[in-house]
Structures are given as C-alpha cells and as structure tokens.
Design an enzyme around this catalytic site. Structure first.
Site, PDB file in Angstrom:
ATOM      1  N   TYR A 139      30.876  62.031  47.180  1.00 26.13           N
ATOM      2  CA  TYR A 139      29.387  62.516  48.267  1.00 26.13           C
ATOM      3  C   TYR A 139      29.263  63.486  47.070  1.00 26.13           C
ATOM      4  O   TYR A 139      29.386  63.528  45.938  1.00 26.13           O
ATOM      5  CB  TYR A 139      29.783  62.386  49.578  1.00 26.13           C
ATOM      6  CG  TYR A 139      29.348  62.228  50.461  1.00 26.13           C
ATOM      7  CD1 TYR A 139      28.528  61.449  50.830  1.00 26.13           C
ATOM      8  CD2 TYR A 139      27.924  63.717  50.873  1.00 26.13           C
ATOM      9  CE1 TYR A 139      27.219  60.563  51.100  1.00 26.13           C
ATOM     10  CE2 TYR A 139      27.182  63.319  51.659  1.00 26.13           C
ATOM     11  CZ  TYR A 139      26.783  62.047  52.015  1.00 26.13           C
ATOM     12  OH  TYR A 139      25.917  61.851  52.571  1.00 26.13           O
ATOM     13  N   ARG A 192      14.893  60.246  52.232  1.00 24.55           N
ATOM     14  CA  ARG A 192      14.679  61.882  52.178  1.00 24.55           C
ATOM     15  C   ARG A 192      16.352  61.567  51.804  1.00 24.55           C
ATOM     16  O   ARG A 192      17.457  61.995  52.156  1.00 24.55           O
ATOM     17  CB  ARG A 192      14.307  62.586  53.831  1.00 24.55           C
ATOM     18  CG  ARG A 192      14.139  64.041  53.405  1.00 24.55           C
ATOM     19  CD  ARG A 192      14.432  64.371  55.135  1.00 24.55           C
ATOM     20  NE  ARG A 192      15.532  63.701  55.265  1.00 24.55           N
ATOM     21  CZ  ARG A 192      16.490  64.452  55.008  1.00 24.55           C
ATOM     22  NH1 ARG A 192      16.930  65.321  54.913  1.00 24.55           N
ATOM     23  NH2 ARG A 192      17.832  63.801  56.158  1.00 24.55           N
ATOM     24  N   LYS A 210      28.897  57.408  52.755  1.00 26.13           N
ATOM     25  CA  LYS A 210      29.620  57.780  53.500  1.00 26.13           C
ATOM     26  C   LYS A 210      30.755  57.476  54.449  1.00 26.13           C
ATOM     27  O   LYS A 210      31.661  57.326  55.068  1.00 26.13           O
ATOM     28  CB  LYS A 210      28.013  58.046  54.534  1.00 26.13           C
ATOM     29  CG  LYS A 210      27.075  58.562  54.540  1.00 26.13           C
ATOM     30  CD  LYS A 210      27.224  59.939  55.573  1.00 26.13           C
ATOM     31  CE  LYS A 210      26.543  61.233  55.356  1.00 26.13           C
ATOM     32  NZ  LYS A 210      26.894  62.422  55.476  1.00 26.13           N
ATOM     33  N   GLU A 282      21.109  57.745  58.545  1.00 24.13           N
ATOM     34  CA  GLU A 282      20.579  58.697  57.233  1.00 24.13           C
ATOM     35  C   GLU A 282      19.684  58.482  56.343  1.00 24.13           C
ATOM     36  O   GLU A 282      19.632  58.087  55.710  1.00 24.13           O
ATOM     37  CB  GLU A 282      22.426  57.969  56.621  1.00 24.13           C
ATOM     38  CG  GLU A 282      23.146  58.965  55.832  1.00 24.13           C
ATOM     39  CD  GLU A 282      23.375  59.615  56.533  1.00 24.13           C
ATOM     40  OE1 GLU A 282      23.187  61.172  55.861  1.00 24.13           O
ATOM     41  OE2 GLU A 282      24.291  59.573  57.261  1.00 24.13           O
ATOM     42  N   ASP A 283      19.229  60.497  56.293  1.00 22.88           N
ATOM     43  CA  ASP A 283      18.397  60.485  55.338  1.00 22.88           C
ATOM     44  C   ASP A 283      16.709  59.370  55.392  1.00 22.88           C
ATOM     45  O   ASP A 283      16.611  59.160  54.626  1.00 22.88           O
ATOM     46  CB  ASP A 283      18.942  60.353  53.949  1.00 22.88           C
ATOM     47  CG  ASP A 283      20.082  61.304  53.623  1.00 22.88           C
ATOM     48  OD1 ASP A 283      20.327  62.425  53.787  1.00 22.88           O
ATOM     49  OD2 ASP A 283      20.552  61.194  51.996  1.00 22.88           O
ATOM     50  N   ASP A 305      22.940  61.872  61.919  1.00 27.13           N
ATOM     51  CA  ASP A 305      24.070  62.645  60.562  1.00 27.13           C
ATOM     52  C   ASP A 305      23.361  64.210  60.432  1.00 27.13           C
ATOM     53  O   ASP A 305      23.723  65.157  61.037  1.00 27.13           O
ATOM     54  CB  ASP A 305      25.156  62.332  59.718  1.00 27.13           C
ATOM     55  CG  ASP A 305      26.342  62.916  59.542  1.00 27.13           C
ATOM     56  OD1 ASP A 305      26.865  63.605  60.386  1.00 27.13           O
ATOM     57  OD2 ASP A 305      25.953  62.795  57.991  1.00 27.13           O
ATOM     58  N   ASP A 306      22.541  63.717  60.099  1.00 28.54           N
ATOM     59  CA  ASP A 306      21.542  65.049  59.447  1.00 28.54           C
ATOM     60  C   ASP A 306      20.867  65.819  60.861  1.00 28.54           C
ATOM     61  O   ASP A 306      21.100  67.457  60.624  1.00 28.54           O
ATOM     62  CB  ASP A 306      20.003  64.230  58.614  1.00 28.54           C
ATOM     63  CG  ASP A 306      20.118  63.320  57.426  1.00 28.54           C
ATOM     64  OD1 ASP A 306      21.166  63.701  56.962  1.00 28.54           O
ATOM     65  OD2 ASP A 306      19.840  62.043  58.179  1.00 28.54           O
ATOM     66  N   ASN A 455      21.575  71.351  50.580  1.00 26.63           N
ATOM     67  CA  ASN A 455      22.116  70.705  49.835  1.00 26.63           C
ATOM     68  C   ASN A 455      20.317  69.401  48.864  1.00 26.63           C
ATOM     69  O   ASN A 455      20.060  69.934  48.803  1.00 26.63           O
ATOM     70  CB  ASN A 455      22.802  68.881  50.210  1.00 26.63           C
ATOM     71  CG  ASN A 455      24.193  69.201  51.284  1.00 26.63           C
ATOM     72  OD1 ASN A 455      25.589  70.515  50.456  1.00 26.63           O
ATOM     73  ND2 ASN A 455      24.828  69.175  51.401  1.00 26.63           N
TER      74      ASN A 455
END
Length: 597
Positions: A139, A192, A210, A282-283, A305-306, A455
């Site tokens: 990850y 993203r 993930k 996610e993203d 999750d973000d 990150n």
C-alpha cells in the site's frame, strides 16, 4: 458423478480437505473464516476435480514444495515437483529473503503481486507475519508508483473493469466474476489516486491493495473480496498519450452520463450480491465522493474510507494523544489545513469528515449541541480561514465551519489568531507546515499535537524530523505515510502513522459478522475508540499502536462495530454471539496451508 469419477481415474484427483482438519465436506471450518458467510450454513457436500498440473496453477490451493509425499501421490503431482518437501515457514523465509534483496520498492511490489497470483496463502502469511515491513510495499507509498506505471507492469487482471462500454449490461459483467459470495467490494473511478491525481483505469492498484489489507489485517476471505475499477475516461493527458495505458482513451465523462453509469452499477451490485455486501468508495474526487455517500448511504451498505475511515483513525489518534497532552477532547481547539478544492490528497473530504467526527464525539462527551462543539474546530482552505463572511461563496460541506472571525489569509496568521492545540494537515500539498507555523504552535503549547496526514511522503505537510526539530522535541507527531524514527538530543522519537489500515479492515469485519445493512456514524465512533496504545508506545511519543498487533486490534474494532450494529437494530445475523471479540477472531481467514486428502 460417474463422469467425474471416470475423469479421476485418468489423471485427476478429488481436491478436498483432510477430514481431521474439520475443513470441507460440509463440516464447520475450524479456522472459522467461512463462518462469517451465510452460504456456509447451506452449502452441501461438494468436490472439485483437478489434475496435478492444474492444481499447481491454482493460486488458492497451490502449496508448491509444501505438498507432502502422500499429497503428491493422491493429487498426481509426482514428477511435477522436485523431490524436496519444504514447510510453509521455510517457504516464507526464502521468499522474504528474495524480496529483501530488491532495492527498488516497485520491484518488491511486483514480486509480491506475482506471489499472490501463484500461491495465495503464502502471500497472506508473508503479509501477516511481516506487516510493518510489507505494508508500505503493498500500500502507500509504493502502490502510488505502481498505479502510475500500472500499464507497464500489468500482467493479469486482478478484479473487474467496468467501463462506459459496459453501460446497460453491468449486471452481466458482474456475473462474469467467478465468485458468488462477495462480502466486500472496493471500487474506484481513478480520479483522485492518493496525492497523484487522475490515473484513470490504472487506479486499480488501490482497490487491489485495500482488499489485500482487508484479508491480512481484518481476516476477510480473499474469495469474498472484489476489486472494481469504473473507467469513465481520464483527463490525464500523459496517460492518454501513453502507448501502454490500459483504459479508455477519452476525456472523463461527467454529469448525467457519469451519474447514470454509477446508478446502474450500484443497482446491479445490490441485485447480484444483496444488500449486505459492503461497497467501499475509494479515491473518488471530492465532488463525487460526498454526493455518492449521501445518495447511497440510505439504500446500500456504503463506506468512504477517505472521508469516514480517515476521520475514524484521526479521532482515535487524538483521543490517544490526550494521555500525553492532558485534558479532555472538549478542552482542545483544532485547526485544519485542507478544506481547499484544489488539494489533491484528502482536502475537503478528509478535512470536513475528520472535523465532523471530532465534533460529534466532543458533543457526546460534553453533552453540548453539535453546533457548539463545531465552534472549537477551524478550517483553512486555499483562500484562508473559513469564516462567516465567506459563507455565501462556500461549498455546502464547508458552511458548518464558517465561524465568526475577521478574515485571515494564510495558515501562519490563522495559527497565531486561533492558537489551536491541535494542527491537522489534509491538504495534499507538501511542506505547508513551515518552520514558522510549527514554531508558532510550539510557542503556546507545551506539547503541540501535529498531524501531517497527506500521502504519499512527498506530499506530507512536514516531515517527522522537521516537527521534532522545530519544537525542540516537544511535538506529538503522526503522519499519513511512514517516517523513520528520529533522534533528537539523545532521545529517539518513533513517528506514529495515522494509517486508515488501523480502522477499515476491522470496521469491515464488524459489518460482515453482524450482517449490517447500513453504516451509521455511531459505528465510526465505536471503531475510532478502540485504540490499544501501551505505556511503552506513549514513552516513544506514539499515539498509534504498532501494526504487529493489528489483527487483535481489528477483532476488537469489529466487535465494537458489530455491537453498535446490534444496538441500532441494523444487524441481521441473529442471534447475536455472546462474545463478539472471540466470534470476530473465529471468523478471520487463516493463511495456514490445509492438508488435502
């Protein structure tokens, strides 16, 4: 049956488990990982026929040189393997030795992905036993580079790709996936990816990574995990010109076209897998992430999750840090950098998501209205401090944070004006916590709490070394990406990592074992308050526990989340187990090799 037996007599074998292990043949799995799925209770006695050659190419069942003499005879493996028999432990030692010889992190990543495609259980045993060493490889930060170069390193698909070409037939596409019992889906549209921006179809590395952590850290069976990339094009000109790019070569679809594809996708997921499958967004870019969560949060089991995972893990760190800085949550004031529209990593999503969860927990602890506790939290975006005079021009999710204050144009002046005890960066812009900002925090806090969450490492608001040096060793520091320990004035500081992997695997396990049908904010609070930081950790300045204990932490989080699901009436798996921690542990996937009969 008769034809199958004839095939067996001509060089094939029954691939089943040793009856002594309690696995297979309808007998309850002593390892427990299948107990989390309803289908285990109704599956009849089954067997599959496999030749030795195909067995060695089946990553779920292949054990390589660990097949013993009896298994080699029974499963027609004689001559297909060299005579030596190696234990799984010895195999693990050999593979780790090989991986450590690679100097380039991306080489380690591709070696691990190759292993997963050859021998699934060995891959997860490596990851579980060496989690602190391998987590940055599978990850962040390495997965970011892997996504950027995904076209060049692509070998075989590891999930489902649903593009605009599949519009109108997404349900058919889902049925192409061989597994029917799916518990967790991680889906991205690649717009993203980490702090790297729009990577289109090549964002698949994120769902794959993930879900590897869902299995290794949370114990969800690999076969119950499904990574999905929704490809609506990309606005990344470099990728559109890249000859090895694997996605649609067109500009990103937006508006009604995008919404219709996503709605068809969400409807098909529910139709194919039921309403208890967890869909983790996610993203996704800010403008889609909030909208999708709001739109489907009342009809599906969805989690971002973000927004939610980051909020939960940050709240856990802040609560743990109180033991070092003193006071209750309500005694502290917070300043966020990262409510700006242009921040690449987490920006408005994480900033307001974390802020809201902190305000919610503060409200519960102080018995104060949420509107009051929000006033202890301030946000800075690209135009400066968010204040009430800017309200008319703010996006809707920023408006609750527009407090009465004169305009302030930059972070340093905001720090001096607000005098926060906690500084949180979710901007996606590196080195924005300057020496002047950190020194200002240290001037009015004995132990300033500084969380640089963006990150990958290059995007972190400051480094661990900078935080400790500029505060003369007084900072309590954690980051989103890992930093090495740092020595200052003879004392070694071990930076904490506010990694979502502390929360989302256990959170997902809690939803699965309870059969939850919706996610509620109280579940996020239950997850975030399950930290297990010891005195030894605190002495090093750590506000997060080491990942070596992550499976126990995940089981505790799962139990807390499941308990809240039962309390809220959102659990469907009845009756409720008496000891949820033990039940969570019993449901966790084990990577130990099975013995085949």
């Amino acid at each position: 049956m008769e034809s199958a037996m004839k095939e067996m007599r001509h060089g094939a074998s029954v691939l089943d488990m040793d009856p002594k292990s309690g696995v297979g043949g309808g007998v309850e799995d002593v390892y427990g990982e299948d107990r989390a799925t309803e289908d285990q209770f109704i599956t009849p006695w089954t067997f599959s026929v496999a030749s030795g050659h195909s067995l060695l190419r089946d990553p779920r069942h292949n054990k390589g040189l660990a097949f013993n003499e009896r298994e080699r005879d029974t499963h027609y493996l004689r001559g297909l393997l060299p005579p030596s028999v190696l234990s799984q432990e010895l195999q693990e030692k050999k593979v780790m030795s090989n991986i450590r010889q690679y100097q380039v992190p991306l080489q380690k990543y591709t070696a691990l992905m190759d292993l997963e495609e050859r021998n699934e259980r060995l891959f997860y045993k490596l990851l579980i036993d060496n989690v602190e060493e391998l987590l940055p490889v599978v990850y962040t930060p390495t997965v970011g580079e892997a996504c950027q170069k995904y076209g060049g390193i692509f070998r075989r698909p590891q999930g489902l790709y649903i593009s605009l070409n599949e519009k109108g037939k997404i349900l058919e596409v889902l049925r192409n996936w061989p597994e029917r019992s799916i518990q967790v889906i991680v889906v991205t549209d690649g717009e993203r990816i980490l702090g790297l921006g729009d990577l289109g179809c090549q964002g698949m590395g994120i769902p794959v990574g993930k879900l590897a952590l869902y299995t290794a850290l949370g114990g969800i069976r690999p076969s119950a995990c499904l990574p999905i990339t929704i490809d609506v094009g990309t606005n990344n000109e470099q990728l559109l010109k890249e000859e090895f790019y694997i996605g649609l070569r067109q500009r990103r679809a937006t508006g009604q076209e995008y919404a219709e594809l996503l709605h068809e996708f969400m409807s098909a997921i529910k139709q194919n897998y039921g309403e208890k499958v967890l869909i983790q967004f996610e993203d996704f870019a800010n403008h889609n992430a909030f909208e999708l969560l709001a739109k489907y949060g009342t009809t599906h089991l969805v989690f971002n999750d973000d927004i939610q995972g980051t909020a939960s893990v940050v709240l856990a760190g802040v609560v743990a840090a109180l033991k070092l800085v003193g006071g209750t949550l309500g005694d502290h004031s917070f300043l966020f950098l990262g409510a700006g529209e242009y921040a690449l990593l987490m920006s408005a999503m994480a900033g307001t998501g974390i802020a809201e969860l902190i305000a919610l927990e503060m409200s519960k602890q102080t018995k104060s209205p949420l509107e009051e506790t929000r006033k202890k939290i301030w946000l800075v975006d690209s135009k400066g401090l968010i204040v009430s005079s800017r309200k008319d021009s703010l996006q809707h999710f920023k408006k609750p944070w527009a407090h009465e204050h004169e305009p302030v144009n930059n972070l340093l002046d905001a720090v001096k004006a607000i005098k926060p005890t906690v500084l949180i960066g979710s901007s996606g812009v590196g080195r924005t916590f300057t020496k002047e900002v950190i020194e200002a925090m240290a001037s009015f806090n004995e132990k300033p709490l500084i969380l640089a969450l963006s990150n990958p490492t290059s995007q972190s608001e400051c480094t661990a070394e900078e935080a400790y040096t500029w505060t003369k060793g007084r900072a309590i520091f954690a980051s989103g990406s890992p930093f090495d320990p740092f020595e200052y004035n003879g004392k070694v500081f071990v930076p904490g990592q506010a990694n979502n992997a502390y929360v989302f695997p256990g959170f997902g396990l809690g939803l699965v074992i309870s059969g939850a049908i919706r996610v509620h904010d109280d579940m996020l609070l239950a997850a975030s308050l399950a930290g297990q930081v010891t005195k030894e950790n605190f002495d090093k300045g750590l506000i997060y526990p080491p990942f070596t204990n992550i499976r126990k932490i995940s089981a505790q989080i799962a139990a807390n989340v499941a308990a809240k699901a039962y309390e809220l009436g959102l659990a469907t798996r009845l009756p409720r187990p008496e000891n949820l921690v033990k039940y969570a542990e019993s449901c966790m996937y084990s990577p130990i090799y099975r013995t085949y009969r």
